[in-house]
Structure formats: C-alpha cells, structure tokens
Write a protein that holds these residues in place. Structure first.
Motif: not given
Length: 266
Positions: A159, A162-163, A167, A172, A176
């Motif tokens: 996560l 992705a952040r 995202a 996310m 994800v």
C-alpha cells in the motif's frame, strides 16, 4: 486409524444424502414396501410433480434475484468497510470495529418484531426488495469483521508503494488490496450464499404471498401438505440441498485458503 476415523466420519455424511436421494427416486408404493431398502425401480416422477404443480421456476427466479442482489450489496460494502478499518487510520475506527462485533452478538430472534414493524412502516413487507435490504444489512456486520481480518494480512509495504505512486483510497483498494484478498472474498461470498439460501424465518414472514416465495420456503411447505408422502418430501429436500452441496464441493479449496489467509493473520 486416522483413515478409518475419517472414513467413518465421511460415511455419516454420505449415507443420509444417499438415503434421501434414493427415497426421492422411488414411488410411494415402493417406499411403503421397504422404507429403508433400495428402490425397486428408479423414477423421477416426484421431481416432475414438484416442478409441474408448485411453480418452482418462479421460486428459483425469486431466490436468485434476492440472494444475488443481497450478495453484491453486502460484498461491496463489507470489503470497503473492512479495508478502511484494517488499513486506514481515522477517528472512531475502534468504535466501528467494536460495533460490528456487538451487532453480531444480537440473536436474530430478538430482531423479528422490530424488523417487521420497520419494514411495514416503509411498506416493504410482501416485496422482494424488502428481503434484499434485510439480507444485505444482516450480512454486512460479519462481512466487515471477516474482511478486516483478511485485509490485515496484506503487507503495508504494498500500500505504501501504491501511495508513493499517487494512488488514492479507491485506487489502492481496487488495484492492490482487492486482488490480494480474492480468496477471502470468495470464502465470504460462499458463506453468505449458504446462509441466505437456507434462511427460512424471515423469508416466510416477509413474503406471505405464495407467488413471491423463495425456493426454500416453497419447498418447506411440501412437508406440511404431504407429510405422509415421504418420497415427495425427499425430492423437495434434494432440490433444496443440491445447490449448497454443489457450491461447497466446488469451492472447498477456496474456503480453506480463505479461512487460513483471513483468520490465520487476523
């Protein structure tokens, strides 16, 4: 010894299923001759009687509509809420988590009168969408609890990556979190389908019209009307039990993986 013990355990499940199926495949006259024996000849007349005389096609359509719609609503809201409680730090997170558990502890019998009065006030008694709302609402607390345990197993590093890539919450979740929780989501779907399929009390209470009955309540009436015709009752039991048994047989591997992945890390 372990193999013998497991074989005996399997026999306690297989024999009742075989007995009901064989009873459903014989005539009443043949059944009365030897209730616990094998059929003298196999027939599908009991199933034809149920299909021709009791509108099982309409009942099956109603069941698929109610269960399918309730399942979609429950899974979407449960997965979103479970992900938020497990991975997002927001005010009141512990309160929401505890409230889901507390709602699960309330016996369903206690809620019969309040639920009926509430749905009557909104003129939802006797309508399929009233039962859809009820099934979705009563399945969400356990769904949130289960999906929270599933998402807790997701590494925070995924996560965070992705952040960093920009995202947001929903990106996310969709790209994800959800793909890594499919086993748990499939397990939850199977458990909820089984629960809604076998639910009888609210389906009887909220859908009094015979034309709106679901499959399980419609077939449950057969036993009351034809209690002396055991082959016909057995045929109704076969039709009721067949979809859950097939679903369990096809999803047993995913059920094991989902339970292990979810509660093993929750």
């Amino acid at each position: 010894p372990v193999f013998l013990l497991l074989s005996l355990t399997a026999l306690t499940v297989i024999y009742p299923v075989f007995y009901v199926a064989s009873t459903a495949s014989r005539s009443l006259k043949d059944y009365l001759k030897a209730p616990y024996g094998l059929p003298g000849f196999w027939t599908l007349d009991n199933f034809r009687t149920l299909i021709d005389n009791y509108a099982l096609g309409v009942a099956a359509k109603n069941t698929i509509t109610v269960v399918g719609t309730s399942l979609v609503i429950s899974l979407v809201l449960s997965s979103l809420a479970g992900y938020a409680i497990a991975k997002v730090d927001f005010p009141g997170r512990r309160f929401f988590q505890s409230s889901m558990v507390l709602v699960m502890l309330v016996p369903s019998q206690v809620l019969i009168i309040p639920i009926y009065l509430m749905l009557s006030k909104f003129e939802l008694v006797g309508h399929l969408h009233g039962l859809v709302y009820l099934y979705a609402a009563t399945n969400i607390p356990f769904g949130v609890f289960y999906m929270r345990a599933t998402f807790l197993a997701l590494p925070d590093g995924l996560l965070d990556a992705a952040r960093i890539d920009g995202a947001g919450f929903f990106r996310m979740f969709r790209s994800v979190a959800l793909p890594n929780a499919l086993a748990g989501l499939a397990t939850l779907a199977v458990l909820q389908v089984l629960g809604m399929w076998n639910e009888l009390l609210y389906a009887f209470l909220l859908l009094p019209d015979q034309s709106d009955r679901l499959l399980t309540p419609a077939l449950a009436n057969i036993g009351g009307h034809f209690i002396s015709n055991q082959p016909l009752v057995a045929a109704a039991l076969c039709i009721t039990a067949a979809p859950p048994l097939i679903l369990l047989a096809l999803s047993s591997r995913y059920l094991t993986a989902g339970v292990t992945a979810g509660f093993g890390n929750g």
